[in-house]
Scaffold this active site. Structure first.
Site, PDB file in Angstrom:
ATOM      1  N   ALA A  65       0.862  -1.178   0.000  1.00 21.16           N
ATOM      2  CA  ALA A  65       0.000   0.000   0.000  1.00 21.16           C
ATOM      3  C   ALA A  65       0.901   1.231   0.000  1.00 21.16           C
ATOM      4  O   ALA A  65       2.068   1.143   0.365  1.00 21.16           O
ATOM      5  CB  ALA A  65      -0.867  -0.012   1.256  1.00 21.16           C
ATOM      6  N   GLY A 104       0.524  -4.997   0.731  1.00 20.19           N
ATOM      7  CA  GLY A 104      -0.643  -4.949  -0.149  1.00 20.19           C
ATOM      8  C   GLY A 104      -0.351  -5.585  -1.511  1.00 20.19           C
ATOM      9  O   GLY A 104      -1.249  -6.147  -2.139  1.00 20.19           O
ATOM     10  N   GLU A 107      -0.759  -9.109  -1.104  1.00 20.46           N
ATOM     11  CA  GLU A 107      -2.195  -9.372  -0.935  1.00 20.46           C
ATOM     12  C   GLU A 107      -2.921  -9.351  -2.281  1.00 20.46           C
ATOM     13  O   GLU A 107      -3.845 -10.136  -2.513  1.00 20.46           O
ATOM     14  CB  GLU A 107      -2.796  -8.358   0.043  1.00 20.46           C
ATOM     15  CG  GLU A 107      -2.281  -8.590   1.461  1.00 20.46           C
ATOM     16  CD  GLU A 107      -2.708  -7.521   2.444  1.00 20.46           C
ATOM     17  OE1 GLU A 107      -2.358  -6.342   2.218  1.00 20.46           O
ATOM     18  OE2 GLU A 107      -3.397  -7.855   3.416  1.00 20.46           O
ATOM     19  N   GLU A 127       4.201  -5.852   7.020  1.00 23.77           N
ATOM     20  CA  GLU A 127       3.468  -4.776   7.711  1.00 23.77           C
ATOM     21  C   GLU A 127       3.826  -4.674   9.184  1.00 23.77           C
ATOM     22  O   GLU A 127       3.824  -3.578   9.752  1.00 23.77           O
ATOM     23  CB  GLU A 127       1.952  -4.986   7.568  1.00 23.77           C
ATOM     24  CG  GLU A 127       1.385  -4.623   6.205  1.00 23.77           C
ATOM     25  CD  GLU A 127       1.428  -5.759   5.195  1.00 23.77           C
ATOM     26  OE1 GLU A 127       2.210  -6.714   5.406  1.00 23.77           O
ATOM     27  OE2 GLU A 127       0.693  -5.697   4.191  1.00 23.77           O
TER      28      GLU A 127
HETATM   29  C1  3H9 Z   1       0.597  -2.268   3.436  1.00 21.51           C
HETATM   30  O1  3H9 Z   1       0.784  -2.741   2.357  1.00 21.51           O
HETATM   31  C2  3H9 Z   1      -0.731  -2.322   4.143  1.00 21.51           C
HETATM   32  C3  3H9 Z   1      -1.716  -3.284   3.542  1.00 21.51           C
HETATM   33  O2  3H9 Z   1      -1.550  -4.571   4.070  1.00 21.51           O
HETATM   34  C4  3H9 Z   1      -3.145  -2.948   3.909  1.00 21.51           C
HETATM   35  C5  3H9 Z   1      -3.806  -1.808   3.247  1.00 21.51           C
HETATM   36  C6  3H9 Z   1      -5.267  -1.722   3.529  1.00 21.51           C
HETATM   37  N1  3H9 Z   1       4.651   3.464   0.076  1.00 21.51           N
HETATM   38  O3  3H9 Z   1      13.355   1.697   0.178  1.00 21.51           O
HETATM   39  P1  3H9 Z   1      13.736   2.439  -1.041  1.00 21.51           P
HETATM   40  C7  3H9 Z   1       9.406   4.809  -1.350  1.00 21.51           C
HETATM   41  S1  3H9 Z   1       1.825  -1.446   4.263  1.00 21.51           S
HETATM   42  C8  3H9 Z   1       5.136   4.676  -0.263  1.00 21.51           C
HETATM   43  O4  3H9 Z   1      14.749   3.521  -0.933  1.00 21.51           O
HETATM   44  P2  3H9 Z   1      14.853   0.004  -2.102  1.00 21.51           P
HETATM   45  C9  3H9 Z   1      10.535   5.115  -0.365  1.00 21.51           C
HETATM   46  O5  3H9 Z   1      10.105   5.971   0.653  1.00 21.51           O
HETATM   47  C10 3H9 Z   1       3.200  -1.473   3.136  1.00 21.51           C
HETATM   48  N2  3H9 Z   1       6.427   4.882  -0.604  1.00 21.51           N
HETATM   49  O6  3H9 Z   1      14.178   1.445  -2.224  1.00 21.51           O
HETATM   50  C11 3H9 Z   1      11.562   5.725  -1.285  1.00 21.51           C
HETATM   51  O7  3H9 Z   1      11.191   7.068  -1.511  1.00 21.51           O
HETATM   52  P3  3H9 Z   1      12.292   8.198  -1.741  1.00 21.51           P
HETATM   53  C12 3H9 Z   1       3.851  -2.788   3.080  1.00 21.51           C
HETATM   54  C13 3H9 Z   1       7.244   3.827  -0.598  1.00 21.51           C
HETATM   55  O8  3H9 Z   1      15.041  -0.459  -3.481  1.00 21.51           O
HETATM   56  C14 3H9 Z   1      11.373   4.967  -2.595  1.00 21.51           C
HETATM   57  O9  3H9 Z   1      10.071   4.382  -2.522  1.00 21.51           O
HETATM   58  N3  3H9 Z   1       5.060  -2.711   2.270  1.00 21.51           N
HETATM   59  C15 3H9 Z   1       6.793   2.548  -0.255  1.00 21.51           C
HETATM   60  O10 3H9 Z   1      15.996   0.048  -1.164  1.00 21.51           O
HETATM   61  C16 3H9 Z   1      12.386   3.858  -2.784  1.00 21.51           C
HETATM   62  O11 3H9 Z   1      12.379   3.021  -1.656  1.00 21.51           O
HETATM   63  C17 3H9 Z   1       6.246  -2.447   2.812  1.00 21.51           C
HETATM   64  O12 3H9 Z   1       6.391  -2.324   3.999  1.00 21.51           O
HETATM   65  C18 3H9 Z   1       5.435   2.384   0.091  1.00 21.51           C
HETATM   66  N4  3H9 Z   1       4.913   1.177   0.407  1.00 21.51           N
HETATM   67  O13 3H9 Z   1      13.756  -0.916  -1.401  1.00 21.51           O
HETATM   68  C19 3H9 Z   1       7.409  -2.322   1.871  1.00 21.51           C
HETATM   69  N5  3H9 Z   1       7.836   1.688  -0.342  1.00 21.51           N
HETATM   70  O14 3H9 Z   1      13.071   7.764  -2.929  1.00 21.51           O
HETATM   71  C20 3H9 Z   1       8.121  -1.030   2.083  1.00 21.51           C
HETATM   72  C21 3H9 Z   1       8.890   2.420  -0.732  1.00 21.51           C
HETATM   73  O15 3H9 Z   1      11.495   9.439  -1.899  1.00 21.51           O
HETATM   74  N6  3H9 Z   1       9.178  -0.801   1.140  1.00 21.51           N
HETATM   75  N7  3H9 Z   1       8.553   3.705  -0.888  1.00 21.51           N
HETATM   76  O16 3H9 Z   1      13.129   8.197  -0.454  1.00 21.51           O
HETATM   77  C22 3H9 Z   1      10.368  -1.440   1.176  1.00 21.51           C
HETATM   78  O17 3H9 Z   1      10.595  -2.330   1.965  1.00 21.51           O
HETATM   79  C23 3H9 Z   1      11.423  -1.004   0.203  1.00 21.51           C
HETATM   80  O18 3H9 Z   1      11.113   0.308  -0.197  1.00 21.51           O
HETATM   81  C24 3H9 Z   1      11.571  -1.882  -1.058  1.00 21.51           C
HETATM   82  C25 3H9 Z   1      12.554  -1.188  -2.044  1.00 21.51           C
HETATM   83  C26 3H9 Z   1      12.141  -3.244  -0.632  1.00 21.51           C
HETATM   84  C27 3H9 Z   1      10.262  -2.073  -1.756  1.00 21.51           C
END
Ligand code: 3H9
Length: 676
Positions: A65, A104, A107, A127
């Site tokens: 999400a 998400g 999901e 999450e």
């Molecule tokens: C969820 O899904 C809830 C649902 O179950 C329910 C809903 C009803 N959103 O980390 P990076 C941005 S909760 C917005 O440097 P990498 C990040 O801030 C979510 N922005 O890259 C960064 O911005 P900036 C569950 C996001 O290659 C840019 O993307 N998911 C999100 O080292 C690059 O990110 C997670 O917890 C996001 N979800 O790693 C996964 N994700 O460039 C969270 C990233 O401006 N994300 N950004 O600083 C990660 O673990 C890592 O970002 C990922 C990439 C592994 C994907």
């Protein structure tokens, strides 16, 4: 004019491919959700389409999400609505996964009827790391595929699993070619297009497994201490095994909303973004060309130098390590080898990793061997004269353009830089002990440190898997500078009637891994001691004079048994009593609340001063330092975030009550209802 949708569709005969192109990580924001809904509707409505494929452009399948939307008014189709529609589609949908299908995103994949993935893909529900639970059916669908035991690991710990493992547990139907995801997914979709019934995860059931739940709680109880989210995740997985799907979904929703609106998740989301923000240097262009760092020199093969070296060796960067005596050099490299071998024995690294790492390490007794290094880090004795002498030598030896770094934890980097003819190449790289384990790196920016040096070190930090924060030159930089008022107050509290046990307990209950006196015992009570047993000016001096140097001597602020279990020390109580009576301070009952106000509020105050002086770029950087360098509980979001949740007026009032001089910026923020 409305912005173009990040979702497009393409037809491949009877297969409709729905493609998301929403950089950087295809987060499921409103536009993506709306586009997905429209795409699936298009496929369902078109009689010529027999099956659909959902895939993403760019580096990853939906990574979750959009976290930036949390806490804001809802917009567009909800993820639930989109997922329900996909699930109910009378034409099968195939998720084609690459990169990181997380939260998400995972999901969405679980609501598809089939999943194919490339070998390098990972899937997971992280999450819990944001203080949440998968709130779009993840806790109900996942256990129905992988069982309660495996689901608990995935949701309550939150670590993703690679495609191969996902295929083994039934999460992925087929692992496809790394370079041919779309073609393979379309071929797969053609194969299953006519198959009926369409497999829906919601139609499956999963048996309860109370033993697995109990065993999981037992195994991970300590790690989960203080956090709300793991228990809620566990409860949802249990619900999946006990309730019909729709009831389980309702339960999941309630639990999700509770967490989402709570302080812990707000704190953990704050840290997620703070960590990424910390990597950015306000006045340095992100496109600044970096200096190449292909070879590193480390001076000092003690605990610190060895640990620092391991970071680079593990990242495949050769290290030349220098010591003054052969014996110390052998001891240091021996410890590095032993650490690697211990990690391999525990299965944390590959069996051949120790040899590979050690092959990159060149031990030497000569500083001259650092002449071809791109980065040289000194980790020698913390003394200004020693450091100045060393940097004078390095200035003569290092190649032009090499970065010269000091691992000092307190000293003035400008003063060190001034002995060289190239202060622009000098920077502080303050690693935290044990340097191969602790995630934090304080990057100390000297007055003359060049922008590209700073940018290079920040990028290198990411490569060696550290979380780096830029700090300005001041005594103790960000972390140790804030530690100091805490320690001063903790010592005063002892004199006024608190015990080390009480003060430490308050900190542990707050969520710290240990309290100030436990930390002293671990680090060594004798650190920084003047070494004159006849000069006793503080409780610490008295302890040091008696050889109570902490855990290494089985005695410090606590007594320790042979397994290093602490017990309160009657001797320490006597020493404290003796000091108190001599200072004529009355002994009084100290409340836990006073301990919080007097040890933690002054840290916030010091943090505000650090910001006022421009020694940290932003308040959230200070939070990152304390989370990754000192074990501040992430569910409290770091000291500056925590102060906001306490209420700044309360913090200011507490500081004033105890006679502290309150930082102007803190006062102003409290008065205006603003932020630090
Ligand atoms: C969820 O899904 C809830 C649902 O179950 C329910 C809903 C009803 N959103 O980390 P990076 C941005 S909760 C917005 O440097 P990498 C990040 O801030 C979510 N922005 O890259 C960064 O911005 P900036 C569950 C996001 O290659 C840019 O993307 N998911 C999100 O080292 C690059 O990110 C997670 O917890 C996001 N979800 O790693 C996964 N994700 O460039 C969270 C990233 O401006 N994300 N950004 O600083 C990660 O673990 C890592 O970002 C990922 C990439 C592994 C994907």
């Amino acid at each position: 004019m409305t912005a173009p949708s990040p979702i497009r569709t393409e037809r491949h005969g009877e297969i409709l491919v729905i493609i998301s192109d929403s950089p950087p990580v295809n987060a499921l924001g409103a536009a993506v959700r709306d586009g997905l809904e429209a795409g699936v509707k298009e496929g369902v409505a078109d009689a010529s389409i027999k099956a659909m494929v959902i895939r993403c452009d760019g580096r990853t399948f939906f990574a979750g999400a959009d976290i930036t939307e949390f806490g804001k008014p809802p917009k567009g189709a909800s993820l639930h609505e989109v997922i329900d529609m996909m699930d109910a589609s009378d034409k099968p949908i195939v998720a084609a996964i690459h990169g990181t299908a997380l939260g998400g995103g995972c999901e969405v994949a679980l609501a598809c009827h089939y999943r194919v993935a490339v070998p390098s893909a990972v899937m997971g529900l992280p999450e819990v790391k944001l203080g949440l639970l998968p709130g779009a059916g993840g806790t109900q669908r996942l256990p129905r595929i992988v069982g309660v035991k495996a689901a608990l690991e995935m949701v309550a710990i939150g670590d993703p699993i690679p495609a191969k493992k996902a295929a083994e547990v039934g999460l992925v139907d087929k692992v496809v070619g790394e370079g041919s995801l779309e073609a393979d997914a379309i071929a797969f979709a053609k194969e299953i297009a006519g198959k009926r019934p369409i497999p829906r995860v919601r139609d499956k059931t999963v048996d309860p497994d109370p033993e697995a739940v109990e065993a999981f709680r037992k195994a991970h109880g300590r790690k989960m201490r203080g956090f709300d989210a793991p228990a809620a995740n566990i409860a949802c997985v249990v619900a999946a095994s006990e309730k019909p799907f729709d009831e389980g979904m309702k339960f999941e929703r309630e639990q999700f909303m509770k967490l989402m609106t709570g302080t812990q998740s707000a704190a953990q989301r704050h840290i997620f973004f703070a960590e990424r923000q910390a990597a950015k240097i306000d006045d340095v262009d992100p496109k600044t060309p970096l200096r190449p760092v292909n070879k590193v020199g480390v001076i000092g093969a003690g605990t610190m130098g060895g640990g620092i070296s391991m970071n680079f060796l593990s990242a495949g960067i050769p290290v030349t390590i220098v010591e003054m005596q052969q014996e110390a050099l052998d001891r240091g490299t021996g410890v590095v080898r032993k650490n690697y071998e211990a990690s391999a024995a525990k299965g944390r690294i590959k069996p051949d990793a120790p040899e590979k790492a050690m092959a990159l390490l060149t031990p030497t007794l000569s500083l001259d061997d650092l002449a071809d290094c791109d980065l040289i880090i000194e980790a020698v004795y913390e003394n200004m004269d020693v450091k100045k002498e060393l940097f004078t030598k390095l200035d003569a030896i290092a190649r032009p353009g090499a970065i010269l770094a000091s691992n000092t934890s307190y000293l003035n980097v400008d003063e060190i830089a001034a002995v060289t003819k190239r202060p622009e190449d000098v920077v502080g790289m303050h690693f935290f002990s044990p340097a191969n384990v602790m995630k934090l790196l304080e990057v100390v920016r000297g007055e003359k440190t060049a922008g590209d040096v700073l940018a290079t070190v920040m990028a290198l930090a990411k490569k060696i898997r550290k979380v780096a924060v830029v700090a300005g030159v001041c005594h103790g930089f960000i972390g140790n500078r804030m530690l100091s008022p805490r320690q001063i107050e903790a010592n005063k509290l002892l004199m006024e009637g608190a015990t080390p046990e009480q003060i430490d307990r308050v900190h542990v209950e707050f969520g710290m891994p240990m309290g100030p006196f436990q930390m002293s015992d671990l680090a060594g009570v004798d650190i920084g001691w003047h070494r004159d047993p006849t000069r006793i000016e503080s409780i610490r001096d008295a302890l040091a004079a008696e050889g109570r140097w902490g855990q290494k001597k089985n005695a410090g602020f606590y007594d320790y048994d042979e397994k290093r279990n602490p017990t309160p020390s009657p001797r320490v109580a006597e020493i404290i009593e003796d000091f108190r009576s001599r200072s004529n301070l009355p002994k009084r009952e100290i409340t836990d609340e006073e301990i919080v106000e007097r040890t933690l509020y002054p840290m916030v105050n010091e943090g505000a001063l650090i910001l006022e002086e421009g020694k940290a770029q932003r308040a959230s950087d200070i939070d990152v330092v304390w989370i990754y360098g000192y074990g501040w509980p992430v569910y409290r979001g770091g000291p500056m975030f925590w102060a906001q949740t306490e209420g700044l007026p309360k913090v200011v009032a507490g500081l004033e009550k105890h006679g502290f001089k309150v930082a102007e910026s803190l006062k102003a923020a409290a008065e205006s209802g603003g932020k630090l």
